[in-house]
Write a protein that holds these residues in place. Structure first.
Motif, PDB file in Angstrom:
ATOM      1  N   PRO A  41       0.807  -1.226   0.000  1.00  0.00           N
ATOM      2  CA  PRO A  41       0.000   0.000   0.000  1.00  0.00           C
ATOM      3  C   PRO A  41       0.843   1.281   0.000  1.00  0.00           C
ATOM      4  CG  PRO A  41      -0.978  -1.592   1.486  1.00  0.00           C
ATOM      5  CD  PRO A  41       0.362  -2.156   1.062  1.00  0.00           C
ATOM      6  N   ALA A  42       1.991   1.269   0.646  1.00  0.00           N
ATOM      7  CA  ALA A  42       2.854   2.455   0.663  1.00  0.00           C
ATOM      8  C   ALA A  42       3.447   2.713  -0.717  1.00  0.00           C
ATOM      9  CB  ALA A  42       3.961   2.284   1.694  1.00  0.00           C
ATOM     10  N   VAL A  43       3.813   1.652  -1.397  1.00  0.00           N
ATOM     11  CA  VAL A  43       4.346   1.786  -2.757  1.00  0.00           C
ATOM     12  C   VAL A  43       3.261   2.334  -3.679  1.00  0.00           C
ATOM     13  CG1 VAL A  43       5.402   0.573  -4.703  1.00  0.00           C
ATOM     14  CG2 VAL A  43       5.968  -0.115  -2.365  1.00  0.00           C
ATOM     15  N   ILE A  44       2.071   1.755  -3.590  1.00  0.00           N
ATOM     16  CA  ILE A  44       0.957   2.198  -4.432  1.00  0.00           C
ATOM     17  C   ILE A  44       0.602   3.653  -4.144  1.00  0.00           C
ATOM     18  CG2 ILE A  44      -1.519   1.868  -4.849  1.00  0.00           C
ATOM     19  CD1 ILE A  44      -0.946  -1.175  -4.599  1.00  0.00           C
ATOM     20  N   ALA A  45       0.607   4.035  -2.890  1.00  0.00           N
ATOM     21  CA  ALA A  45       0.305   5.427  -2.539  1.00  0.00           C
ATOM     22  C   ALA A  45       1.335   6.368  -3.162  1.00  0.00           C
ATOM     23  CB  ALA A  45       0.279   5.602  -1.024  1.00  0.00           C
ATOM     24  N   PHE A  46       2.586   5.974  -3.182  1.00  0.00           N
ATOM     25  CA  PHE A  46       3.622   6.796  -3.807  1.00  0.00           C
ATOM     26  C   PHE A  46       3.396   6.898  -5.313  1.00  0.00           C
ATOM     27  CE2 PHE A  46       7.932   7.175  -5.705  1.00  0.00           C
ATOM     28  CZ  PHE A  46       8.198   8.465  -5.290  1.00  0.00           C
ATOM     29  N   TRP A  47       3.085   5.778  -5.957  1.00  0.00           N
ATOM     30  CA  TRP A  47       2.811   5.803  -7.402  1.00  0.00           C
ATOM     31  C   TRP A  47       1.605   6.693  -7.704  1.00  0.00           C
ATOM     32  CZ3 TRP A  47       3.181  -0.204  -8.247  1.00  0.00           C
ATOM     33  CH2 TRP A  47       4.526  -0.594  -8.189  1.00  0.00           C
ATOM     34  N   GLN A  48       0.582   6.623  -6.872  1.00  0.00           N
ATOM     35  CA  GLN A  48      -0.593   7.481  -7.067  1.00  0.00           C
ATOM     36  C   GLN A  48      -0.210   8.950  -6.948  1.00  0.00           C
ATOM     37  OE1 GLN A  48      -3.109   5.718  -4.050  1.00  0.00           O
ATOM     38  NE2 GLN A  48      -4.155   4.426  -5.549  1.00  0.00           N
ATOM     39  N   TYR A  49       0.626   9.254  -5.984  1.00  0.00           N
ATOM     40  CA  TYR A  49       1.112  10.621  -5.821  1.00  0.00           C
ATOM     41  C   TYR A  49       1.854  11.079  -7.081  1.00  0.00           C
ATOM     42  CZ  TYR A  49       4.285  14.364  -4.541  1.00  0.00           C
ATOM     43  OH  TYR A  49       5.011  15.527  -4.546  1.00  0.00           O
ATOM     44  N   LEU A  50       2.743  10.242  -7.596  1.00  0.00           N
ATOM     45  CA  LEU A  50       3.479  10.602  -8.812  1.00  0.00           C
ATOM     46  C   LEU A  50       2.527  10.853  -9.972  1.00  0.00           C
ATOM     47  CD1 LEU A  50       6.483   8.092  -8.750  1.00  0.00           C
ATOM     48  CD2 LEU A  50       6.531  10.544  -8.222  1.00  0.00           C
ATOM     49  N   SER A  51       1.565   9.975 -10.140  1.00  0.00           N
ATOM     50  CA  SER A  51       0.601  10.117 -11.233  1.00  0.00           C
ATOM     51  C   SER A  51      -0.181  11.413 -11.109  1.00  0.00           C
ATOM     52  CB  SER A  51      -0.351   8.917 -11.239  1.00  0.00           C
ATOM     53  OG  SER A  51      -1.273   9.026 -12.291  1.00  0.00           O
TER      54      SER A  51
END
Length: 145
Positions: free
Chosen positions: A25-35
């Protein structure tokens, strides 16, 4: 100035760090932030020009990364056949580090998150990502204007 490819090992290591600290979930949250924070140009081009906007965006991006790819655009589909992804290829060639196992999934999340809410169908085949290859297909499913 350092090129974007110099950051690739750092991204992979950051993804591993985030996974260790907060799980996937932390990785996905970071990717969402980048997007959400850095793909406004893709969003604007896709909204204004449809599939041609996708072609324009990736023409610049992939040329900057010196990728080995083939892009096609017709009335119904924009596609990228990535024959040698410089990011994943660089990670696979680096003998001193182990790539983040789901490294290629960041492309899926980043771009899907931009295009699908606009009405595009986004399909990414990562079945050959262990060879630094993938295939992206985008179809415009927005109501005809």
């Amino acid at each position: 100035m350092i090129s974007c490819t110099e950051f690739i090992p750092a991204y992979s290591e950051l993804f591993k760090f985030l996974q260790k600290k907060g799980g996937k979930p932390a990785v996905i949250a970071f990717w969402q932030y980048l997007s959400d924070s850095f793909l406004g140009h893709l969003r604007d081009l896709a909204m204004k020009k449809g599939l041609a906007g996708c072609f324009e965006y990736w023409s610049h991006t992939l040329a900057e990364e010196a990728a080995d790819f083939r892009m096609t655009l017709d009335q119904e589909t924009f596609s990228i056949e990535m024959r040698a992804c410089p990011s994943k290829g660089r990670l696979l060639a680096a003998g001193h580090l182990q790539p983040y196992p789901d490294y290629c999934q960041h492309c899926d999340l980043l771009y899907r998150r931009v295009l699908e809410p606009l009405g595009f169908e986004y399909e990414l085949d990562l079945s050959q990502s262990d060879q630094a290859k993938c295939v992206l297909k985008v179809r415009d499913r927005r109501p005809q204007r």
